[in-house]
Design a protein around this motif. Sequence first.
Motif: not given
Length: 324
Positions: A163-182
């Motif tokens: 569960d912890h590994a899956a949560a980290r993977a999900e966070t990593a997958a959305t990091t770039t999108a969050a960095r480029y948020g409006v």
Amino acid sequence: MLTITHTHEAGTIIEGTERGDGSAEVLKAQRWRWGRSIAAWYIPHSRDRLPNHYRINQSAAALREAGFEVATEIEETTRSTAEVEAAKIERQEQRAAALEAKAERKSQQADQAAARADAAGRALPAMGEPIKIGHHSETRHRNAIDRAHSTLGKAVAAGKEADHAAARAETAATTTAARYGVQTVANRIKKIEAEIRASERSLNGHTRNPGSPYREEVAPVSGAHRERVTAQLKEQRDQLDYWQGIRAQQVEEGKATSYSREQIAKGDYVRYRYGWLEVVRVNAKSVTVKTDMGWTDRLDYPELLGHRSAAEVAEIRAAAAAQK
């Protein structure tokens, strides 16, 4: 011989250290960290930045005092912000892929551990039969209980790791999108503009605490410090150009707004994240609005999500009243 190197791409690292040679204690005291992926000690947050000569010289002096020979190879050139961001996106994609693979492995291990726990549970005597003290089955029974307890604990731990590994993977997958948020991009532009003003004040000189008894004239920086601030200002302006380009693209795509004082007047309404608010003052970089609680607040133009003129609001209210 230890060699401290700095490049804009790799940051500040040290080469030549060995396990047990005593360098680790010195570097830890100087707030260096061990990078497992690069197998070297490094200064945190030094990648994609100009070299921190103070930290580098301080670390070199501490190592020499501990008996090490130390050389430094410092590169002052920088990459463009576009190159830096492209590299960050690539690293983040690689990190996300690695974490997704790890999450998959952990999930498979958790399934296998759960299967072993089920098998161990089925090996117990049926119907919760108690241990027969002194019987030839006592040892086998106790061992079965121990195995069932142990495998169940391992299954639970493996499930948590998955569960912890899956949560980290999900966070990593959305990091770039969050960095480029409006809003993130708007905040970054604001921060860089403030940094540019500070650099320009350092180069041009400025007045500290103007209009107060503590007024002080600060002279322009000189020498090596001036060279560093000049390089820093060049980098900051390149960063501003890049992120303003991202913001312009977001506006063109309809993801962001581009309001200014020329478009908004006192008495108009603007939409913020919590709803529509009346404008009581129009400023150069923001509007002052009246909140539902009665006090006023200031909102920067990039924070605004919508705009209606006073006439439009009056029409909407008249139409709503006519329907009642």
